[in-house]
Design an enzyme around this catalytic site. Structure first.
Site, PDB file in Angstrom:
ATOM      1  N   SER A  30       0.832  -1.207   0.000  1.00  0.00           N
ATOM      2  CA  SER A  30       0.000   0.000   0.000  1.00  0.00           C
ATOM      3  C   SER A  30       0.870   1.262   0.000  1.00  0.00           C
ATOM      4  CB  SER A  30      -0.954  -0.052   1.198  1.00  0.00           C
ATOM      5  OG  SER A  30      -1.937   0.949   1.112  1.00  0.00           O
TER       6      SER A  30
ATOM      7  N   ASP B   2      -8.660  -4.941  -6.282  1.00  0.00           N
ATOM      8  CA  ASP B   2      -8.147  -3.956  -5.334  1.00  0.00           C
ATOM      9  C   ASP B   2      -8.192  -2.562  -5.961  1.00  0.00           C
ATOM     10  OD1 ASP B   2      -6.881  -2.530  -3.373  1.00  0.00           O
ATOM     11  OD2 ASP B   2      -4.990  -3.617  -3.468  1.00  0.00           O
TER      12      ASP B   2
ATOM     13  N   HIS C  39      -7.710  -5.614  -0.461  1.00  0.00           N
ATOM     14  CA  HIS C  39      -6.461  -4.871  -0.273  1.00  0.00           C
ATOM     15  C   HIS C  39      -5.615  -5.454   0.861  1.00  0.00           C
ATOM     16  CE1 HIS C  39      -3.766  -1.504  -0.701  1.00  0.00           C
ATOM     17  NE2 HIS C  39      -3.930  -1.129   0.554  1.00  0.00           N
TER      18      HIS C  39
END
Length: 534
Positions: free
Chosen positions: A343, A400, A463
């Protein structure tokens, strides 16, 4: 002719000379001949068929029985309740296998799926995947091919189908990121009056040794009244936070297996309010106003990367200093540098790779392994990364949405066609606006390929880093189903994403008396994630 058990009393009352002797299925030898005959319902018959089928599956591998072909009008053949033809001769019975004596053709369509899912073999496999102890899976020697696995030719021929050695390496780097998450959440607070003490990091891979803690600092701050209103949330409003670490492989056997000494930089994703605030600062800013003004990155990412804290250096300065120290310490050895992040950490990993190639001379082999990373900069920045020969492997889940921001919220194919159309119209190769662009080679996964996760899993699950590693462990190729011999434990996935796991498996987990409730206490050897390099 076979006689139904429900008409036995009529046969006995007829006074016929023929005597009736009840026949029993060879699959139920424990039944007594003296037992009173009673009607058998279809439910009980099906249950007995299932029981007999499971007993056979434990002793031999079978293939699904062939359904009988439709026949023309003939005299119907009557069979006893358990599928045994009482009119067949003993020689014919001896020539038939035990499965032929089961009348499975009638009930197979209804029970096929249930029998396969609930067979002892599948329950044993699920019990292993839910085990509290990791399954041993040896890592192969990379030897002279280690540069290929580190991306020297952009992982050509290793991604689709996925090479098993690369799968192990990708999961191993992902687990090192999970350690960064755990270390931060176990102690998120930062001292305000002095430099922080070294952060405790418990690595699952004992061949690596942590040498440096890394901190990211936000350039924005919340108003003072926030601290007055919520003084207990100080760690959420602090400008500097521990974000990862530098580690070096110091185990001789692992160095020999990998073919070099590996230096790892692992970075967690967004975890504080100010980091979220920086994520939303998506205006593109030049990465260097003098050296390369056309290459631009997100201003929020650049802020977290370059800003110094009150008692800690910037993330960029810390990494440069530590890498130079380790290169000098191990001078003369074959080295590699691996930057890995999830991320926000994936975005910062790309900035770190660019900074290292700019400021460190004679840099060894450098690769980035990113999970669920957003777009970082514009197309000029992506070209800059390629020109510097930075090798980037982007692990992306097709569901995602974080991997499609910042920038236009369109599918990548549609966005690329739009860019090409505008470029063609202008005939100058220049866009009328600055837009974000990905850099690197892509390994694309799909939540819907997992037999355990719901196909409509929510955004958080798609995610989630553990979900990513679960998908990598099961990925074989883009045109293949989930790997049947995947070895990664499901315990952490159930703990963190239970609402996104299919009910069939959560109910089986409960039946296996495993505590999969959120917040359950994990055993010591399950520090967040079971190592499963395969």
């Amino acid at each position: 002719m076979a006689i139904s058990a429900v008409n036995l009393h009529m046969f006995q009352a007829s006074g016929g000379g023929a005597s009736f002797k009840r026949r029993f299925s060879p699959l139920n030898p424990s039944a007594s001949s003296a037992t009173a005959v009673r009607p058998i319902t279809s439910t009980e018959s099906t249950r007995r068929h299932l029981a007999n089928l499971d007993r056979l599956l434990q002793n031999q591998k079978v293939s699904p029985p062939t359904l009988p072909h439709p026949q023309g009008p003939q005299e119907p053949t009557h069979q006893a309740d358990f599928g045994v033809d009482t009119s067949s001769s003993s020689s014919e019975k001896r020539g038939r296998g035990p499965l032929d004596l089961l009348n499975l053709g009638r009930i197979w369509p209804e029970i096929k799926a249930a029998a396969e899912e609930m067979s002892p073999r599948h329950l044993g496999r699920l019990r292993r995947l839910l085990s509290k102890t990791p399954e041993y899976s040896p890592r192969n020697s990379l030897g002279s091919r280690w540069r290929q696995y580190h991306g020297c030719d952009d992982w050509l021929g290793l991604l689709d189908p996925l090479d098993e050695n690369l799968r192990r390496e990708v999961i191993r780097y992902g687990e090192l990121i999970q350690v960064a998450y755990q270390a931060f959440h176990s102690n998120p607070a930062m001292p305000t009056e002095a430099a922080p003490k070294p952060h405790h990091v418990a690595l699952p891979d004992k061949s690596y040794n942590v040498t440096k803690s890394l901190y990211a600092t936000s350039a924005v701050g919340l108003p003072k009244w926030v601290d007055d209103v919520a003084p207990d949330l100080g760690w959420m409003t602090q400008r500097s936070s521990w974000i990862g670490y530098v580690a070096v492989c110091d185990d001789g056997r692992e160095i020999q297996r990998m073919g070099r000494r590996d230096i790892v930089i692992a970075l967690r994703g967004t975890s504080t309010c100010l980091e979220w605030a920086e994520n939303f600062r998506t205006k593109l800013a030049p990465i260097s106003s003098t050296e390369d003004p056309k290459s631009k990155v997100g201003s929020g990412f650049l802020s977290l990367f370059k800003t110094r804290g009150a008692h800690v250096p910037s993330l960029a300065e810390s990494v440069i200093e530590e890498v130079q120290r380790l290169m000098e310490l191990y001078k003369g050895e074959t080295l590699s540098i691996t930057v890995t992040g999830h991320s926000l950490g994936a975005a910062l990993a790309l900035l770190l790779a660019d900074e290292l190639t700019t400021r460190v001379s004679e840099l060894p082999s450098l690769a980035v392994f990113s999970f669920g990373g957003p777009r970082v900069g514009n197309s000029a920045f992506a070209d800059r990364i390629r020109a510097k020969n930075v090798k980037v492997l982007r692990v992306v889940n097709d569901q995602d949405v974080i991997t499609r921001v910042p920038g236009m919220f369109l599918s990548e194919d549609l966005e690329q066609r739009l860019k090409d159309a505008v470029d063609g119209a202008l005939k100058k190769g220049k866009m009328p606006w600055d837009s974000y662009s990905h850099a690197g080679t892509e390994l694309r996964l799909d939540t819907r390929k997992s037999p355990y996760l719901k196909p409509d899993a929510d955004v958080a699950c798609c995610h989630d880093l553990e979900a990513y590693l679960h998908l990598v462990d099961g990925f074989m190729a883009s045109n293949c189903p989930f790997r049947v011999n995947a070895k990664r434990s499901l315990v952490k996935l159930l703990n963190e994403q239970r609402t996104n796991v299919k009910k069939l498996y959560t109910s089986k987990a409960n039946a296996l008396t495993l505590n999969v409730e959120r917040g359950a206490v994990r055993p010591p050897n399950m520090a967040g994630c079971l190592p499963s390099p395969s």
